[in-house]
Design an enzyme around this catalytic site. Structure first.
Site, PDB file in Angstrom:
ATOM      1  N   GLU A  29       0.766  -1.055   0.354  1.00  0.00           N
ATOM      2  CA  GLU A  29       0.098   0.437  -0.369  1.00  0.00           C
ATOM      3  C   GLU A  29       0.960   0.700  -0.420  1.00  0.00           C
ATOM      4  O   GLU A  29       1.439   1.241   0.824  1.00  0.00           O
ATOM      5  CB  GLU A  29      -1.116   0.340   1.301  1.00  0.00           C
ATOM      6  CG  GLU A  29      -1.814  -0.875   1.692  1.00  0.00           C
ATOM      7  CD  GLU A  29      -3.090  -0.675   2.236  1.00  0.00           C
ATOM      8  OE1 GLU A  29      -3.130  -0.219   2.979  1.00  0.00           O
ATOM      9  OE2 GLU A  29      -4.472  -1.434   2.187  1.00  0.00           O
ATOM     10  N   HIS A  86      -4.541   6.605   0.579  1.00  0.00           N
ATOM     11  CA  HIS A  86      -3.640   5.075   0.785  1.00  0.00           C
ATOM     12  C   HIS A  86      -4.513   4.101  -0.537  1.00  0.00           C
ATOM     13  O   HIS A  86      -5.348   4.408  -0.786  1.00  0.00           O
ATOM     14  CB  HIS A  86      -3.524   4.660   2.001  1.00  0.00           C
ATOM     15  CG  HIS A  86      -4.875   3.958   1.972  1.00  0.00           C
ATOM     16  ND1 HIS A  86      -6.061   4.687   2.713  1.00  0.00           N
ATOM     17  CD2 HIS A  86      -5.220   2.758   2.081  1.00  0.00           C
ATOM     18  CE1 HIS A  86      -7.135   3.658   3.236  1.00  0.00           C
ATOM     19  NE2 HIS A  86      -6.948   2.775   3.510  1.00  0.00           N
ATOM     20  N   HIS A  88      -5.909   0.687  -2.243  1.00  0.00           N
ATOM     21  CA  HIS A  88      -5.984  -0.658  -2.000  1.00  0.00           C
ATOM     22  C   HIS A  88      -5.420  -1.367  -2.760  1.00  0.00           C
ATOM     23  O   HIS A  88      -5.533  -1.812  -3.755  1.00  0.00           O
ATOM     24  CB  HIS A  88      -7.046  -1.101  -1.108  1.00  0.00           C
ATOM     25  CG  HIS A  88      -7.651  -0.036   0.120  1.00  0.00           C
ATOM     26  ND1 HIS A  88      -8.994  -0.566   0.819  1.00  0.00           N
ATOM     27  CD2 HIS A  88      -7.041   0.042   0.728  1.00  0.00           C
ATOM     28  CE1 HIS A  88      -9.085  -0.088   1.512  1.00  0.00           C
ATOM     29  NE2 HIS A  88      -7.821   0.427   2.382  1.00  0.00           N
ATOM     30  N   ASP A  98      -9.112   0.517   8.467  1.00  0.00           N
ATOM     31  CA  ASP A  98      -9.503   2.172   7.767  1.00  0.00           C
ATOM     32  C   ASP A  98     -10.341   2.898   8.711  1.00  0.00           C
ATOM     33  O   ASP A  98     -10.185   3.676   9.741  1.00  0.00           O
ATOM     34  CB  ASP A  98      -9.556   2.204   6.570  1.00  0.00           C
ATOM     35  CG  ASP A  98      -9.150   1.557   5.905  1.00  0.00           C
ATOM     36  OD1 ASP A  98      -7.529   2.054   5.678  1.00  0.00           O
ATOM     37  OD2 ASP A  98      -9.132   1.193   4.078  1.00  0.00           O
TER      38      ASP A  98
END
Length: 136
Positions: A29, A86, A88, A98
């Site tokens: 990530e 971010h 995924h 999250d």
């Protein structure tokens, strides 16, 4: 809810920068801070890419010095940290991890799916809500 963003404005070049950053970090990530202004409509002025301290495929952590630098930079430029980005390796939706961090970071979270090549934005206010991404 008053003051909760319903949209986040990003430029095409900012989205391209975030996508490039996400792909650079594969298979892990990636993460970044979004600096800008606004409450009901957040306008991103600057993207600050940061290192994923965890270097992990399914989680990220921002190094403490990068966190402090983001807030200091925002203050110097009379901006706010208005979002967290971010990537995924799955759908661009918040994970349960999250969601826990969104509780203590009540800003727009922009997620890029490296498998679907798609962006989505979310905020946790009273409940998890998707935020519209407006490209300018």
């Amino acid at each position: 809810m008053q003051g909760t963003p319903s949209s986040v404005i990003l430029t095409q070049s900012q989205l391209a920068e975030l996508e490039k950053h996400a792909k650079k970090w594969l298979p892990n990530e990636s993460c970044a801070f979004l600096l800008g202004r606004g409450t009901e409509q957040v306008t991103v002025s600057e993207v600050m890419v940061v290192e994923n301290a965890e270097a992990d495929r399914v989680s990220f952590a921002v190094p403490a010095d990068e966190l402090l630098k983001a807030y200091k930079t925002a203050e110097e430029r009379q901006l706010q940290v208005t979002g967290i980005f971010h990537s995924h390796p799955a759908r661009p939706e918040p994970s349960s991890t999250d969601a826990r961090f969104m509780e203590i970071n009540p800003v727009v979270w922009v997620i890029y799916s490296t498998t679907e090549n798609q962006f989505a934005a979310w905020i946790l206010a009273d409940s998890m809500r998707q935020v519209e991404i407006v490209v300018r």
